[in-house]
Scaffold this motif. Structure first.
Motif, short mmCIF file in Angstrom:
data_model
loop_
_atom_site.label_atom_id
_atom_site.label_comp_id
_atom_site.label_asym_id
_atom_site.label_seq_id
_atom_site.Cartn_x
_atom_site.Cartn_y
_atom_site.Cartn_z
N ALA A 120 0.80 -1.23 0.00
CA ALA A 120 0.00 0.00 0.00
C ALA A 120 0.83 1.27 0.00
O ALA A 120 0.35 2.34 -0.39
CB ALA A 120 -0.93 0.01 1.20
N ILE A 121 2.10 1.19 0.45
CA ILE A 121 2.94 2.39 0.54
C ILE A 121 4.15 2.24 -0.38
O ILE A 121 5.08 1.49 -0.08
CB ILE A 121 3.41 2.64 1.99
N LYS A 122 4.11 2.94 -1.49
CA LYS A 122 5.20 2.89 -2.46
C LYS A 122 6.03 4.16 -2.47
O LYS A 122 7.15 4.19 -2.99
CB LYS A 122 4.64 2.66 -3.87
N ASP A 126 1.79 8.08 -0.51
CA ASP A 126 0.84 7.09 0.00
C ASP A 126 0.66 7.16 1.51
O ASP A 126 0.03 6.28 2.11
CB ASP A 126 1.30 5.68 -0.39
N PHE A 127 1.20 8.20 2.15
CA PHE A 127 1.08 8.34 3.61
C PHE A 127 -0.36 8.68 4.03
O PHE A 127 -0.71 8.52 5.20
CB PHE A 127 2.01 9.43 4.14
N LYS A 128 -1.16 9.15 3.11
CA LYS A 128 -2.52 9.57 3.43
C LYS A 128 -3.29 8.42 4.09
O LYS A 128 -3.37 7.32 3.56
CB LYS A 128 -3.24 10.01 2.15
N GLY A 129 -3.83 8.70 5.28
CA GLY A 129 -4.62 7.70 6.00
C GLY A 129 -3.80 6.69 6.78
O GLY A 129 -4.36 5.80 7.43
N LYS A 130 -2.48 6.83 6.77
CA LYS A 130 -1.61 5.85 7.43
C LYS A 130 -1.11 6.38 8.78
O LYS A 130 -1.16 7.57 9.07
CB LYS A 130 -0.40 5.53 6.54
N THR A 131 -0.60 5.47 9.60
CA THR A 131 0.01 5.82 10.88
C THR A 131 1.51 5.63 10.77
O THR A 131 1.98 4.54 10.44
CB THR A 131 -0.54 4.95 12.03
N LEU A 132 2.25 6.70 11.04
CA LEU A 132 3.70 6.69 10.88
C LEU A 132 4.39 6.85 12.23
O LEU A 132 4.04 7.73 13.02
CB LEU A 132 4.14 7.82 9.95
N GLY A 133 5.37 6.02 12.50
CA GLY A 133 6.10 6.06 13.76
C GLY A 133 7.22 7.08 13.74
O GLY A 133 7.95 7.21 12.76
N ARG A 151 6.12 17.45 0.88
CA ARG A 151 6.76 17.51 -0.45
C ARG A 151 6.03 16.61 -1.45
O ARG A 151 6.04 16.86 -2.65
CB ARG A 151 8.23 17.10 -0.33
N ALA A 152 5.38 15.56 -0.93
CA ALA A 152 4.63 14.64 -1.79
C ALA A 152 3.16 15.03 -1.91
O ALA A 152 2.36 14.31 -2.50
CB ALA A 152 4.74 13.22 -1.23
N GLY A 153 2.81 16.18 -1.31
CA GLY A 153 1.45 16.67 -1.43
C GLY A 153 0.47 16.15 -0.40
O GLY A 153 -0.75 16.29 -0.56
N VAL A 154 1.00 15.58 0.69
CA VAL A 154 0.13 15.04 1.75
C VAL A 154 0.17 15.99 2.96
O VAL A 154 1.24 16.28 3.49
CB VAL A 154 0.58 13.63 2.19
N LYS A 155 -0.97 16.47 3.39
CA LYS A 155 -1.06 17.38 4.52
C LYS A 155 -0.88 16.62 5.84
O LYS A 155 -1.20 15.44 5.94
CB LYS A 155 -2.41 18.10 4.52
N TYR A 156 -0.40 17.36 6.85
CA TYR A 156 -0.17 16.75 8.17
C TYR A 156 -1.46 16.18 8.76
O TYR A 156 -1.45 15.18 9.48
CB TYR A 156 0.44 17.78 9.11
N SER A 157 -2.58 16.82 8.43
CA SER A 157 -3.88 16.37 8.96
C SER A 157 -4.37 15.10 8.28
O SER A 157 -5.34 14.48 8.74
CB SER A 157 -4.93 17.47 8.76
N GLU A 158 -3.68 14.67 7.22
CA GLU A 158 -4.13 13.51 6.46
C GLU A 158 -3.47 12.21 6.87
O GLU A 158 -3.76 11.15 6.33
CB GLU A 158 -3.92 13.76 4.96
N PHE A 159 -2.54 12.27 7.83
CA PHE A 159 -1.92 11.05 8.36
C PHE A 159 -1.69 11.23 9.85
O PHE A 159 -1.81 12.33 10.38
CB PHE A 159 -0.63 10.69 7.62
N THR A 160 -1.36 10.15 10.52
CA THR A 160 -1.16 10.18 11.97
C THR A 160 0.29 9.86 12.29
O THR A 160 0.87 8.93 11.72
CB THR A 160 -2.06 9.14 12.66
N GLY A 175 5.75 -4.48 14.47
CA GLY A 175 5.34 -5.88 14.47
C GLY A 175 3.90 -6.09 14.90
O GLY A 175 3.22 -7.01 14.43
N GLN A 176 3.40 -5.22 15.77
CA GLN A 176 2.04 -5.32 16.27
C GLN A 176 1.04 -4.57 15.39
O GLN A 176 -0.16 -4.55 15.69
CB GLN A 176 1.97 -4.78 17.69
N GLY A 177 1.53 -3.95 14.31
CA GLY A 177 0.64 -3.24 13.40
C GLY A 177 0.18 -1.89 13.90
O GLY A 177 -0.76 -1.30 13.35
N LYS A 178 0.83 -1.35 14.93
CA LYS A 178 0.45 -0.03 15.45
C LYS A 178 0.88 1.08 14.49
O LYS A 178 0.30 2.17 14.48
CB LYS A 178 1.07 0.20 16.83
N ILE A 179 1.95 0.82 13.72
CA ILE A 179 2.40 1.78 12.70
C ILE A 179 2.55 1.06 11.37
O ILE A 179 2.90 -0.12 11.32
CB ILE A 179 3.73 2.46 13.10
#
Length: 331
Positions: A120-122, A126-133, A151-160, A175-179
């Motif tokens: 899903a993340i290439k 593709d960060f939109k809607g994703k959780t990033l650690g 820089r890729a056009g994704v706003k801070y409000s569009e990912f966690t 490993g637990q899928g939290k990110i």
């Protein structure tokens, strides 16, 4: 000639005061001591260079650079080993802090994508809607993640962004899928990629790849202090700077294996060869002399001004965010 008692007392008091000042503890707070990006901190201690200063220096560790910064601002620490970008962010907030020794000329970090989210993340788009650690909110990993998204056009409000630290806590979160993905450093990178639990999406470990991703060199790990403390403790700052310049020279002139041999076994995270291999490929990030790369500060300011509301629209005096006075004297 008889010296008055009051004069003798004054001399004795001044002597004792001088001894007390010399014995004053100096705390260096490191934003994650076990991270390879901050290798010069522990290595300087292990090589005996900090002891050679004659100062009472204590190395302490916080899981994220932003925590180390907070300790310095509260007065609990005099120096921080953390990313240079904090000096710009803090100046924008009215606090004068400067890098005294520039450890690295590239972040030494990567964004890893978990095996589960790999399809899903290439790219950062593709960060939109994703959780990033990230190591911590307000940390440099958070700064850089926000910039790559913007820089890729994704706003801070569009990912966690989720603060998960580094090392075992980062690995567990992935490993637990939290990110779904996250920015981290060695040896965490090698621990995850060697088992195919994650793959590298954005690589900021070399100068070349950093320029490609960020548009210029990005001076990162550094030794920074409040400008007021630097100005009132120049002799101490010079001794500390000299110790770290010697350490950077050691890194530049010794193999990864020789360097690893100087570190405590727990730094290897259970796999010494993996640690050595990661250091061998990444030690090019370190400056050979502690001098700030001339084009670096402008790149960092450009990156922060893209998303950091504290910096956006502010006039930043970049010459006040670092000094080469002490490293040049050390050489």
């Amino acid at each position: 000639m008889t010296v008055p008692y009051k004069t003798l007392a004054a001399v004795a008091f001044a002597s004792l005061a001088g001894q007390a000042s010399a014995a004053e503890k100096i705390t260096i707070m490191v934003g994650g001591m076990e991270k390879q990006i901050y290798l010069p901190a522990k290595l300087a201690e292990q090589l005996g260079y900090l002891k050679e200063t004659g100062l009472d220096i204590e190395l302490l560790s916080e899981p994220a650079g932003v925590n180390a910064e907070t300790e310095m601002l509260s007065g609990a620490a005099q120096c921080v080993v953390g990313f240079y970008d904090h000096t710009i962010d803090l100046q924008a907030r009215g606090k004068m802090v400067e890098s005294v020794v520039q450890f690295s000329q590239a972040p030494g970090e990567v964004i890893l994508v978990s095996k589960a989210a790999s399809a899903a993340i290439k790219s950062p788009a593709d960060f939109k809607g994703k959780t990033l650690g990230v190591t911590g909110l307000g940390s440099s990993t958070n700064f850089l993640t926000q910039y790559l998204a913007a820089r890729a056009g994704v706003k801070y409000s569009e990912f966690t962004t989720l603060p998960v630290g580094a090392g075992s806590t980062f690995i567990a979160a992935m490993g637990q899928g939290k990110i779904d993905a996250g920015m981290t450093t060695e040896p965490t990178i090698a621990r995850l990629t060697s088992t195919n639990a994650a793959r590298v999406l954005v690589d900021l470990r070399s100068i070349k790849s950093t320029v490609a991703a960020l548009g210029g060199p990005y001076p990162a790990a550094s030794l920074y202090m409040q400008t007021s403390w630097v100005n009132s403790h120049k002799a101490e700052v010079q001794k500390i700077a000299t110790a770290f310049v010697k350490t950077l020279r050691y890194i530049n002139t010794h193999s990864a294996k020789e360097i690893a041999e100087k570190l405590p076994p727990e730094y290897y995270a259970g796999n010494k060869q993996l640690y050595i291999d990661a250091l061998d490929s990444g030690k090019q990030m370190f400056t050979p002399d502690g001098v700030m790369p001339p084009e670096g500060p402008a790149t960092v300011l450009k990156v922060l001004a893209t998303f950091d509301k504290a910096v956006e629209g502010k006039t930043i005096n970049l010459s006040g965010t670092y000094t080469t006075e002490f490293v040049k004297a050390a050489r």
